[in-house]
Design an enzyme around this catalytic site. Structure first.
Site, short mmCIF file in Angstrom:
data_model
loop_
_atom_site.label_atom_id
_atom_site.label_comp_id
_atom_site.label_asym_id
_atom_site.label_seq_id
_atom_site.Cartn_x
_atom_site.Cartn_y
_atom_site.Cartn_z
N GLU A 61 38.54 37.95 36.14
CA GLU A 61 39.66 37.68 35.24
C GLU A 61 39.31 36.35 34.57
O GLU A 61 39.04 35.37 35.27
CB GLU A 61 40.94 37.55 36.08
CG GLU A 61 42.19 37.60 35.26
CD GLU A 61 43.44 37.51 36.14
OE1 GLU A 61 44.47 37.17 35.59
OE2 GLU A 61 43.36 37.78 37.36
N ARG B 161 35.73 38.57 51.83
CA ARG B 161 35.45 37.53 50.84
C ARG B 161 34.78 36.34 51.51
O ARG B 161 34.92 36.13 52.71
CB ARG B 161 36.71 37.12 50.09
CG ARG B 161 37.76 36.44 50.93
CD ARG B 161 39.09 36.33 50.19
NE ARG B 161 39.02 35.47 49.02
CZ ARG B 161 39.30 35.87 47.78
NH1 ARG B 161 39.66 37.09 47.53
NH2 ARG B 161 39.24 35.03 46.78
N LYS C 159 40.57 30.00 42.14
CA LYS C 159 40.61 29.44 40.79
C LYS C 159 41.87 28.62 40.57
O LYS C 159 41.85 27.59 39.90
CB LYS C 159 40.51 30.57 39.76
CG LYS C 159 39.09 31.03 39.55
CD LYS C 159 39.02 32.11 38.49
CE LYS C 159 39.42 33.45 39.04
NZ LYS C 159 39.11 34.57 38.16
#
Ligand code: ATP
Ligand code: MG
Length: 554
Positions: free
Chosen positions: A38, A264, A274
């Site tokens: 994104e 992850r 982020k």
């Protein structure tokens, strides 16, 4: 590490799934992956893990990988982020097959939603967001059906068209998939698949005022591109039934992709989101997304990390099915390992102390030889000047030595690497009591390379010649986050220490991005942004000592 260890290692579970699909001809032997960021921030080392996994997996099976911007959310997307993402993927050494935007698929997504409506599998709900939440139920209790659930397909199609036409305000209506309000998986309790947002989109402008939700959009994006294996992180495991439901019921694609989840990457001593990284940038805690303390790819690059070190790290940590946190020392290990045979040594002294060698001729300068890289003799030697006045490292002198201190102290003799033995005869003080300079004598017989065997000394220190020393700005980085006494991760108030140091003359020619080992100190890079003709700024990539030992025979 080496190719050999890779071959010996058994296939990870993702590769096992893929090999089974190849064997069974599920996708005609094809392997097509994607990396779907994104564009709302810079990529971090966690994304590097995902990039490496997607690209190397496809490479391994002769497949391809797309770079796809997941821009279905009409928030402020920034071209700065888009540019940085492409730079980072390329810098890691990967080439995408196609570069795509999820928002280019809005027409197909709308069609897919209409298809569900025609099949009686979606309805337009007018419950408020709070009511929808309330009706959803809990893990223990089933959900409650919305009164709109019994809508006819015609009614639903009409309402959905009117949603698209802008007849309703944000939040007034949503499109929901009609699945099962009693499902033990809450994601399957009639999830919202389209919402109203009267917001311009960077790509589609004001064409749309309805936007698809991630869980509906993502499988369609994958299917449109012909992705075979859609690799994502574990949080999406519970969403997989919905991923499969969407593709099966829309029915446009005969060989729908397969979602596969892995754990992850989490690292100690930093944050990996982020949102949190953006907050550090916005509140000025760091100098920017590429601050060398940041775990962003841009930050690691500026810090001096090599793509190879990051790729080896990502490969060596493997792919896991349960979450864990990797010690940042492991990342550091791989950059040391990559640099140790590649970069040359330079002499740089920190917290310099001047040493006057009182019995050395005043008008003489001689060139002494030092090795460029102890591990790699083929990298040869270089000559550096030595004269009556030199600088040594502040840490290499103690007026009152502690136990087992073998470096310079009054009355002690040490080897000056590449030159002679020197002995500390006198400590000259400033009026405030600090050390002004040391007076030493040298023994001409002990010149390095002369095969002197008269006596041995325990300490070896390094130096730079005072007359030709070059001042350089050195930034020694520490962890961005440390653990406090309660065991919580908190910002490290001392994450950077900046000093003016003295370097051997050749560092006056250092080019931005050039890496060196500063003898006895660590690996450094000339900062890309701040190094110029006037000033040399060096970032410490990593120090020399390692607490991390790679596992053997993995
Ligand atoms: P963040 O929470 O940092 O914003 P994100 O998952 O929202 O990360 P995206 O841009 O949506 O960021 O992610 C792009 C891809 O990178 C996704 O496939 C995601 O699963 C993967 N990814 C993100 N963070 C990690 C991580 N720490 N380890 C492995 N893969 C990750
Ligand atoms: Mg995200």
């Amino acid at each position: 590490m080496s190719e050999k260890t890779n071959e010996n290692r058994s296939l990870n579970f993702i590769h096992q799934i893929i090999e089974k699909d190849i064997e069974e001809g599920t996708y005609g032997g094809e392997v097509y992956t994607r990396f779907p960021p994104e564009p709302n921030g810079y990529l971090h080392i966690g994304h590097a893990k995902s990039i490496c996994l997607n690209f190397t997996t496809a490479q391994k099976y002769g497949g391809r990988t797309n770079l796809r911007y997941d821009d279905t959310n009409p928030v402020k997307e920034d071209m700065e982020y888009v540019d940085s993402i492409e730079e980072d993927v390329k810098w890691l050494g990967f080439t995408w097959d196609k570069r795509l935007w999820a928002s280019d698929y809005f027409d197909t997504m709308y069609e897919a939603a209409m298809e569900l409506i025609r099949k009686g599998l979606a309805y337009v709900d007018d419950l408020s967001p709070d009511q929808i939440r309330e009706y959803r139920g809990t893990l223990k209790e089933p959900g409650k059906e919305s009164p709109c659930r019994s809508q006819s397909a015609e009614e639903a199609a009409d309402l959905f068209e009117r949603m698209r036409a802008g007849e309703f305000a944000d939040g007034e209506r949503v499109l929901r998939a009609k699945i099962d309000m009693a499902s033990p998986n809450i994601n399957m309790r009639d999830p919202v698949i389209y919402r109203i947002a009267h917001t311009s989109h960077h790509n589609t402008g004001d064409k749309w005022c309805i936007y698809p939700m991630y869980d509906f959009a993502h499988p369609i994006e994958d299917a449109i591109e012909g992705i075979t294996h859609s690799i994502c992180t574990l949080e999406f495991e519970d969403h997989r039934p919905l991923y499969d439901w969407v593709l099966k019921n829309v029915g446009f694609w005969p060989h729908p992709p397969k979602q596969i989840e892995f754990a992850r990457l989490n690292l100690t001593n930093t944050v990996m989101s982020k949102r949190l990284l953006k907050a550090l940038v916005d509140d000025g805690t760091v100098e920017g997304w590429d601050d060398p303390r940041m775990p962003t790819i841009a930050g690691l690059r500026r810090r001096g990390y090599t793509p190879q070190a990051i790729r080896t790290f990502c490969d060596e940590i493997g792919v896991a099915k349960s979450n864990s946190t990797i010690d940042i020392a492991m990342l550091e290990h791989f950059v040391r390992d990559d640099l140790k045979d590649k970069v040359e040594n330079r002499n740089v002294v920190e917290d310099p102390i001047k040493v006057v060698i009182t019995n050395y001729p005043e008008d003489r300068t001689e060139m002494v030889e030092v090795e460029n890289n102890r591990n790699v003799p083929e990298m040869g030697n270089r000559e550096i000047p030595f004269s009556r006045e030199i600088y040594i490292d502040g840490a290499d002198f103690m007026e009152v030595p502690v136990k087992k201190y073998f470096r310079l102290f009054p009355g002690n003799e040490v080897r000056v690497k590449g030159a002679y033995f020197i002995k500390c005869e006198d400590v000259i003080k400033n009026p405030d009591g600090t050390v002004k300079e040391l007076h030493c004598t040298y023994d001409p017989q002990t010149r390095s390379g002369n095969g002197f065997e008269g006596r041995k000394v325990k300490g070896t220190i390094h130096f730079v010649d005072a007359a030709t020393a070059v001042p350089v700005r050195v930034r020694n980085y520490n962890y961005l986050y440390i653990e406090n006494e309660q065991g919580e991760q908190v910002l490290n108030p001392d994450s950077v220490e900046e000093k003016i140091c003295y370097a051997e003359p050749s560092l006056a020619e250092a080019k931005p991005g050039e890496r060196f080992q500063f003898f006895r100190h660590g690996y450094y890079i000339a900062d890309e942004k701040l190094t110029n003709d006037r000033e040399k700024v060096f970032n410490r990539i990593v120090d020399l000592k390692s607490s991390f030992k790679p596992k053997k025979n993995r």
